[in-house]
Enzyme design. Structure first.
Site, short mmCIF file in Angstrom:
data_model
loop_
_atom_site.label_atom_id
_atom_site.label_comp_id
_atom_site.label_asym_id
_atom_site.label_seq_id
_atom_site.Cartn_x
_atom_site.Cartn_y
_atom_site.Cartn_z
N PRO A 118 0.96 -1.19 -0.03
CA PRO A 118 -0.23 -0.13 0.01
C PRO A 118 0.87 1.09 0.00
O PRO A 118 1.75 1.28 0.75
CB PRO A 118 -0.86 -0.07 1.24
N ALA A 166 0.33 5.43 -0.35
CA ALA A 166 -0.47 6.45 -0.57
C ALA A 166 -0.01 7.50 -1.61
O ALA A 166 1.27 7.92 -1.81
CB ALA A 166 -0.31 7.58 0.96
N CYS A 170 2.17 4.00 9.58
CA CYS A 170 2.43 5.44 8.92
C CYS A 170 3.09 6.18 10.04
O CYS A 170 2.81 6.69 11.05
CB CYS A 170 1.33 6.07 8.92
N LYS A 207 -0.49 -4.00 9.50
CA LYS A 207 0.64 -3.75 8.76
C LYS A 207 1.47 -2.62 9.82
O LYS A 207 0.79 -1.62 10.19
CB LYS A 207 0.53 -2.95 7.59
N ASP A 211 12.53 -2.99 1.38
CA ASP A 211 13.84 -3.19 0.49
C ASP A 211 13.99 -4.42 -0.47
O ASP A 211 14.88 -4.83 -0.74
CB ASP A 211 15.16 -3.05 1.62
N GLY A 269 7.21 -2.32 -2.64
CA GLY A 269 6.57 -1.22 -2.75
C GLY A 269 7.34 -0.43 -3.74
O GLY A 269 7.06 -0.30 -4.92
N ARG A 270 8.46 0.56 -3.35
CA ARG A 270 9.13 1.45 -4.15
C ARG A 270 9.60 0.92 -5.46
O ARG A 270 9.59 1.51 -6.61
CB ARG A 270 10.25 2.26 -3.25
C1 LIG Z 1 5.08 6.82 -1.34
C2 LIG Z 1 4.95 5.81 -0.22
C3 LIG Z 1 3.47 5.85 0.34
C4 LIG Z 1 3.32 4.87 1.49
N1 LIG Z 1 1.95 4.81 1.89
C5 LIG Z 1 1.70 3.77 2.75
C6 LIG Z 1 0.44 3.43 3.31
O1 LIG Z 1 -0.30 4.14 2.74
N2 LIG Z 1 0.14 2.38 4.10
C7 LIG Z 1 1.30 1.47 4.38
O2 LIG Z 1 1.14 0.71 5.37
N3 LIG Z 1 2.33 1.58 4.11
C8 LIG Z 1 2.88 2.83 3.17
N4 LIG Z 1 3.97 2.88 2.95
C9 LIG Z 1 5.08 1.93 3.18
C10 LIG Z 1 5.17 0.74 2.25
O3 LIG Z 1 4.07 0.11 1.96
C11 LIG Z 1 6.41 -0.14 2.54
O4 LIG Z 1 6.07 -0.69 3.84
C12 LIG Z 1 7.77 0.64 2.55
O5 LIG Z 1 7.75 1.39 1.44
C13 LIG Z 1 8.93 -0.36 2.68
O6 LIG Z 1 8.89 -1.22 1.45
P1 LIG Z 1 9.75 -0.81 -0.01
O7 LIG Z 1 11.31 -0.91 0.52
O8 LIG Z 1 9.53 -2.07 -0.79
O9 LIG Z 1 9.34 0.50 -0.43
C14 LIG Z 1 4.26 3.84 1.83
C15 LIG Z 1 5.55 4.04 1.06
C16 LIG Z 1 5.84 5.01 0.16
C17 LIG Z 1 7.26 5.01 -0.27
#
Ligand SMILES: Cc1cc2nc3c(=O)[nH]c(=O)nc-3n(C[C@H](O)[C@H](O)[C@H](O)COP(=O)(O)O)c2cc1C
Length: 352
Positions: free
Chosen positions: A24, A26, A108, A147, A210, A232-233
């Site tokens: 997820p 935002a 968050c 989460k 990551d 995510g990213r």
């Molecule tokens: C732009 C952005 C928005 C995010 N919004 C949410 C969100 O709405 N709810 C949530 O649980 N995590 C949110 N996250 C966290 C991601 O779900 C994830 O846990 C975090 O980015 C680490 O994973 P990654 O390294 O694969 O990006 C957000 C992360 C990013 C970068």
């Protein structure tokens, strides 16, 4: 043994076809993003965090986040708030909207959210966190997932204290992003905590943080015992990262990139309306066209164009073969699917 990302698993009866979950995010996880994620191998997708206060006040934009497309199941809708009865009411709305899971945000780190007692701050208030999960789990027959981050402060191990209590309260799955709220997105995700959490609970744990390649996904699954990895990213403007994680390496052609971006743009316009979509899409140009795929000034040029039609024309001029690819993608997708709005109390049409 190398974990098989293709294997299905389940969260209390909800079958999830692969061990890859789309995070997820935002401002990112619109329906177009989630449907694309499903096409590229994610077994479960999640909405961005939806404000429970917004749902309570029947805020039209907030309710727009509850729109579910028929081809994105299984889907979790994530809610955030701090008031257990309001969270319960929101969970019933999530159920009415057609989601398969209700996800609760205890992660968050953003001040605007934590100062209201929601998001990651609930890791400092376990009693309230437990009451929230209890009231949501009682309000809906849908499985409830949570989460969370590791805790609010650096080095915190709060997730290991709170996680098992949330399971006792009714959580059917936990996702851990093992950074502190203070860290935001700096440093690295410490998945040794994910392994500890897995050993403490008897529900599926999803590892977030990551994961950006197949090698990393397999290593995280193997070393933590998590049921699935969340991405995510790495997937922003880059569904090919999901494909690579699922075992199909290879950079997309320029035509593929442009076709996916154009499809994403069209879907986003349908979802948000042209005005909101124009601003929303700007960050996606860099995400799609970067990574050495197109020269940098090209993205700048697109951002400056006045309309989405102009952007579309410019993209097609840069990669004419994308038109055919786009037609193929649209044909594969079929007609715009039904959005299940009937059971919601107000109309959400009009871009939300
Ligand atoms: C732009 C952005 C928005 C995010 N919004 C949410 C969100 O709405 N709810 C949530 O649980 N995590 C949110 N996250 C966290 C991601 O779900 C994830 O846990 C975090 O980015 C680490 O994973 P990654 O390294 O694969 O990006 C957000 C992360 C990013 C970068």
């Amino acid at each position: 043994m190398t974990p098989d990302l293709d294997e299905s698993w389940s969260i209390r009866g909800v079958e999830i076809p692969t061990r890859l979950v789309l995070a997820p995010m935002a401002g990112v996880s619109v329906q177009a993003f989630r449907r694309q994620g499903r096409r590229y191998g994610a077994g479960l997708v999640c909405s961005e965090m939806v404000s429970v206060a917004g749902i309570q006040h029947r805020n039209e934009r907030t309710l727009g986040y509850l729109r579910v497309a028929a081809d994105e199941h299984p889907l979790a809708i994530q809610i955030f708030g701090s008031d257990p009865p309001a969270m319960a009411e929101a969970a019933r709305m999530v159920e009415a909207a057609g989601a398969d899971l209700v996800d609760i945000n205890f992660g968050c780190p953003v001040k605007k959210v934590t100062k209201t007692g929601a998001g990651a701050s609930l890791l400092d208030d376990p009693e309230r966190a437990v009451r929230i999960v209890e009231s949501v789990a009682t309000a809906t027959p849908l499985p409830v997932s949570v989460k969370m981050r590791r805790g609010t402060e650096n080095g915190s191990r709060a997730c290991l204290e709170v996680g098992p209590r949330l399971v006792e309260a009714g959580a059917a799955s936990l996702t851990l992003h093992p950074r502190s709220a203070r860290q935001m997105y700096t440093g690295t995700a410490d998945h040794s905590l994910t392994a500890e959490l897995v050993s403490l609970v008897d529900v599926p744990v999803v590892a977030s943080g990551d994961v950006d390649s197949r090698a990393r996904a397999q290593a995280v699954l193997a070393t933590t015992g998590a049921e699935a990895v969340m991405v995510g990213r790495a997937a922003q403007g880059n569904p090919w990262a999901l494909r690579e994680i699922m075992g199909e390496p290879g950079e997309p052609t320029r035509e593929e990139v442009v076709a996916e971006l154009l499809l994403f743009m069209r879907e986003t316009v349908r979802e948000l309306g042209p005005e909101r979509a124009t601003g929303f899409l700007k960050k996606f140009y860099g995400w799609y066209l970067g990574r050495g795929r197109f020269p940098k000034p090209f993205k700048q040029e697109l951002v400056m164009l006045p309309t989405l039609e102009a952007v579309e024309t410019r993209l097609l001029a840069a990669a004419p073969g994308a038109r055919e690819e786009l037609e193929r993608l649209e044909a594969d997708l079929g007609p715009v699917d039904e959005v299940l709005l009937d059971s919601l109390p107000i109309s959400l049409y009009g871009g939300g």
